[in-house]
Design a protein around this motif. Sequence first.
Motif, PDB file in Angstrom:
ATOM      1  N   VAL A 247      13.739  54.590 -29.673  1.00  0.00           N
ATOM      2  CA  VAL A 247      13.961  55.182 -30.995  1.00  0.00           C
ATOM      3  C   VAL A 247      13.149  54.441 -32.054  1.00  0.00           C
ATOM      4  O   VAL A 247      12.501  55.054 -32.918  1.00  0.00           O
ATOM      5  CB  VAL A 247      15.470  55.156 -31.319  1.00  0.00           C
ATOM      6  CG1 VAL A 247      15.728  55.434 -32.796  1.00  0.00           C
ATOM      7  CG2 VAL A 247      16.225  56.157 -30.451  1.00  0.00           C
ATOM      8  N   THR A 250       9.424  55.323 -31.625  1.00  0.00           N
ATOM      9  CA  THR A 250       9.128  56.702 -32.022  1.00  0.00           C
ATOM     10  C   THR A 250       9.146  56.857 -33.536  1.00  0.00           C
ATOM     11  O   THR A 250       8.257  57.492 -34.123  1.00  0.00           O
ATOM     12  CB  THR A 250      10.140  57.655 -31.374  1.00  0.00           C
ATOM     13  OG1 THR A 250      10.033  57.539 -29.939  1.00  0.00           O
ATOM     14  CG2 THR A 250       9.887  59.098 -31.770  1.00  0.00           C
ATOM     15  N   PHE A 296       9.783  62.677 -26.914  1.00  0.00           N
ATOM     16  CA  PHE A 296      10.746  61.587 -27.031  1.00  0.00           C
ATOM     17  C   PHE A 296      11.675  61.434 -25.824  1.00  0.00           C
ATOM     18  O   PHE A 296      11.801  60.334 -25.267  1.00  0.00           O
ATOM     19  CB  PHE A 296      11.566  61.733 -28.319  1.00  0.00           C
ATOM     20  CG  PHE A 296      12.713  60.770 -28.406  1.00  0.00           C
ATOM     21  CD1 PHE A 296      12.476  59.421 -28.612  1.00  0.00           C
ATOM     22  CD2 PHE A 296      14.014  61.203 -28.267  1.00  0.00           C
ATOM     23  CE1 PHE A 296      13.530  58.514 -28.669  1.00  0.00           C
ATOM     24  CE2 PHE A 296      15.073  60.311 -28.334  1.00  0.00           C
ATOM     25  CZ  PHE A 296      14.825  58.963 -28.538  1.00  0.00           C
ATOM     26  N   ARG A 299       9.885  59.830 -22.862  1.00  0.00           N
ATOM     27  CA  ARG A 299       9.295  58.498 -23.004  1.00  0.00           C
ATOM     28  C   ARG A 299      10.319  57.381 -22.845  1.00  0.00           C
ATOM     29  O   ARG A 299       9.954  56.221 -22.664  1.00  0.00           O
ATOM     30  CB  ARG A 299       8.560  58.352 -24.330  1.00  0.00           C
ATOM     31  CG  ARG A 299       9.438  58.218 -25.548  1.00  0.00           C
ATOM     32  CD  ARG A 299       8.642  57.941 -26.810  1.00  0.00           C
ATOM     33  NE  ARG A 299       7.500  58.836 -26.964  1.00  0.00           N
ATOM     34  CZ  ARG A 299       6.883  59.024 -28.125  1.00  0.00           C
ATOM     35  NH1 ARG A 299       7.309  58.384 -29.211  1.00  0.00           N
ATOM     36  NH2 ARG A 299       5.851  59.835 -28.218  1.00  0.00           N
ATOM     37  N   LEU A 408      17.330  60.412 -34.487  1.00  0.00           N
ATOM     38  CA  LEU A 408      17.065  60.340 -33.052  1.00  0.00           C
ATOM     39  C   LEU A 408      18.268  59.818 -32.280  1.00  0.00           C
ATOM     40  O   LEU A 408      18.594  60.319 -31.187  1.00  0.00           O
ATOM     41  CB  LEU A 408      15.851  59.446 -32.801  1.00  0.00           C
ATOM     42  CG  LEU A 408      14.499  60.011 -33.245  1.00  0.00           C
ATOM     43  CD1 LEU A 408      13.430  58.905 -33.236  1.00  0.00           C
ATOM     44  CD2 LEU A 408      14.075  61.158 -32.331  1.00  0.00           C
TER      45      LEU A 408
END
Length: 418
Positions: A247, A250, A296, A299, A408
């Motif tokens: 998180v 990103t 996201f 990953r 997120l």
Amino acid sequence: MFPTPIAETFPATVGQLSVWRDIEKMPPERRWEANLVFVWDLPAGQWPENDIWEAIGGLGMRHGSLRTSYVIGDDGMPRQRLAADTAAEVRDRVRQGTADCAERAAMEAAELQREIDATAELPWRAWILTEDGAPRQVLLVVNHMAADGAAMLLMREDFERLLRGETLPPARGPLEMALDQEGAGSGRLRAAEKHWRRTLAAAPRLAPDAPQGPPLGATLHTGIPMPQANEGAARHEVTLASLILGVYYTALCEVTGAPVHLFYPMSANRFDDDHAAVVTSLNQWAPLLLELDEPFPQRLGRVHWRSFAALKHGVCSPDAILAIREAHERDGGDPGYYYNPILAPAGFPSGDELTDPSLERYPPARVTGPGFYVIARGLTSLDLIVRVHRPGWTSEALDRLLTRMQQLLAETLGGRAL
């Protein structure tokens, strides 16, 4: 029987030396920043103050780092020595007194900022906090050379066992670790240096002429209870620490517009039975370079395994690593983004109520150390504590970062957006 005469000294472990090198860089009036503060609720029941103090003394006898002080040689290297040899001596030197629970907040703030000189005293202090005259909590301030966040959880568990009357033998401590690191463990230190050089050589450069803003501090209260957070991480087959790092990465990519970032996650260095239960400071930084282009959710697994590989190089000589980092930054290398997950394990007593998130902003009390530092703190619910004093960051940019991180986390763990 304990392994060494009290007057004998031993080399510091690399973890202790790492903390000492940070302390050396602090102005004398800021050396309290090496302190950690914790409050333990007492187990349910009636606990006489004398029993609590006896358990405190017993805790010091179980864990050598809690009765260790340091001698600084002419070469600037700290050496550790046992500075108390009975539970009664530990108890009397650590005991600070009793106060009312209503004074807790003021005491935490005041006592955190009272330096513990680990060269002249035992590296921790304790108070009993009472409510209506009955003991309810224990307040501890610990110099970071003696313990880290994981060690404090071990201390709390052992304290409760001692309070209930268990007899606990002396545990493996930093004296044994230091001797190992000078012998069989030295190859691991050399491997870590190679990893640092390779990683920093590939890291991005700092943007030239980026303005230096004021120090910034913030706490993001995510409102996500720890059981829910751990369950969400398990659904993605990663640790919660890795998920939060994904998180972090990103959100940084989106706010800065850059796809490559150098991170310094904190390695707990507790990956085997010889180290898992040692009370001392084992934490050290490990470098991690991330450049990922998957969506996201996909990953997260790559962040998890890449960080796991990096953290294996967390045991390193702080003096050798300092030279590598200074050369990197002197050449314009990015100073990196620091990350420290202090997360209670699954099953740790916790509430389960989801609440609305909130963002608290304030001038940071600590102004030394990493230039961009995110601490993920999770005992009952998940909080992100952030300190920033590196070029290129404003309060508005930090707000955007934390707002995106909350979004997120909410999408991944089932929380709520800001």
